[in-house]
Structure formats: C-alpha cells, structure tokens
Write a protein that holds these residues in place. Sequence first.
Motif, mmCIF file in Angstrom:
data_model
loop_
_atom_site.group_PDB
_atom_site.id
_atom_site.type_symbol
_atom_site.label_atom_id
_atom_site.label_comp_id
_atom_site.label_asym_id
_atom_site.label_seq_id
_atom_site.Cartn_x
_atom_site.Cartn_y
_atom_site.Cartn_z
ATOM 1 N N ALA A 23 0.936 5.020 12.270
ATOM 2 C CA ALA A 23 -0.362 4.573 12.297
ATOM 3 C C ALA A 23 -0.856 4.817 10.928
ATOM 4 O O ALA A 23 -0.944 5.749 10.182
ATOM 5 N N ALA A 24 -1.838 3.799 10.491
ATOM 6 C CA ALA A 24 -2.591 3.931 9.269
ATOM 7 C C ALA A 24 -4.001 3.980 9.491
ATOM 8 O O ALA A 24 -4.568 3.504 10.152
ATOM 9 N N SER A 25 -4.518 4.851 8.507
ATOM 10 C CA SER A 25 -5.869 5.123 8.570
ATOM 11 C C SER A 25 -6.285 5.216 7.086
ATOM 12 O O SER A 25 -5.577 5.409 5.974
ATOM 13 N N GLY A 26 -7.631 5.125 6.860
ATOM 14 C CA GLY A 26 -8.194 5.450 5.607
ATOM 15 C C GLY A 26 -8.633 3.719 4.972
ATOM 16 O O GLY A 26 -9.081 3.176 6.204
ATOM 17 N N ARG A 27 -8.245 3.709 3.915
ATOM 18 C CA ARG A 27 -8.567 2.246 3.243
ATOM 19 C C ARG A 27 -7.660 1.429 3.932
ATOM 20 O O ARG A 27 -6.730 0.914 3.308
ATOM 21 N N THR A 28 -7.669 1.172 5.239
ATOM 22 C CA THR A 28 -6.653 0.110 5.707
ATOM 23 C C THR A 28 -6.980 -1.130 5.507
ATOM 24 O O THR A 28 -8.063 -1.620 5.452
ATOM 25 N N SER A 29 -5.852 -2.127 5.596
ATOM 26 C CA SER A 29 -5.878 -3.442 5.467
ATOM 27 C C SER A 29 -5.225 -4.309 6.244
ATOM 28 O O SER A 29 -3.742 -3.990 5.889
ATOM 29 N N SER A 30 -5.353 -5.301 6.935
ATOM 30 C CA SER A 30 -4.484 -5.918 7.915
ATOM 31 C C SER A 30 -3.285 -6.730 6.736
ATOM 32 O O SER A 30 -2.417 -7.261 7.303
ATOM 33 N N SER A 31 -3.879 -6.619 5.483
ATOM 34 C CA SER A 31 -3.162 -7.627 4.592
ATOM 35 C C SER A 31 -1.957 -6.825 3.944
ATOM 36 O O SER A 31 -1.140 -7.298 3.121
#
Length: 123
Positions: A23-31
């Motif tokens: 799981a990613a969090s913070g300044r996430t980006s689907s790119s």
Amino acid sequence: QVQLVESGGGLVQAGGSLRLSCAASGRTSSSYVMGWFRQAPGKEREFVAAIGWSGAGRYYADSVKGRFTISRDNARNTVYLQMNSLKPEDTAVYYCASTRLRVGVRTSEYDYWGQGTQVTVSS
C-alpha cells in the motif's frame, strides 16, 4: 515522499501460495513504476517483478516467471504479488519499491522502499 507498507507474508509449505500487498501513501501517483525485490539471508537484494504505471508492462525475474504475477490497483494505490508454486528457495524478505522513472531491475533505480515482509517456504 512516498510511504510503502508491505503485508501478506508468512509461513507456507512448498507448493503453496501467498499474495503480498504493498500500500502506497503520501505523495502518491498512479504514474509510479512499482517493483518487488527480495533478500535472502547472506545474499544481495534481487529483482523479482515490476509493473509499469498503466499495468500493461510487467517484468519478471527468470526464477519466478510463470509462478508469480504482479498487478496493481491504482484506485487503491496498491500493488500485489501473487506467488504460486512456492519453493524453499523463495524464502526471503520481500520489499516493495517505487520510482518515477522507467522500469528497472536494479535496486539503485528505485527511490522509495518499504520495510519488507518475511516469506518462509518450508520443504
């Protein structure tokens, strides 16, 4: 900054399956390109699999090809590693990593790392 948290590791018998999540969090980006690496005791961290931002490009180490599948759900900011037909030599700490650049197989090509999740495969 991007924070990555892995889960889903555990103890499984040879031939069994596990699904890891990151799981990613913070300044996430689907790119972001997402990758999985692993490190066994006394060995260097090695590439396992990677997936491009759209999910269309998937890359695997020869040692896991045909057994592991990487996927992602950008709506959930989560990447998965489905591991089937597990072998004792798959035992390692598995790490999730991300980069805004192209897909790579070297640890130096990734900017952010999770803390890892232990996978142990008994014979």
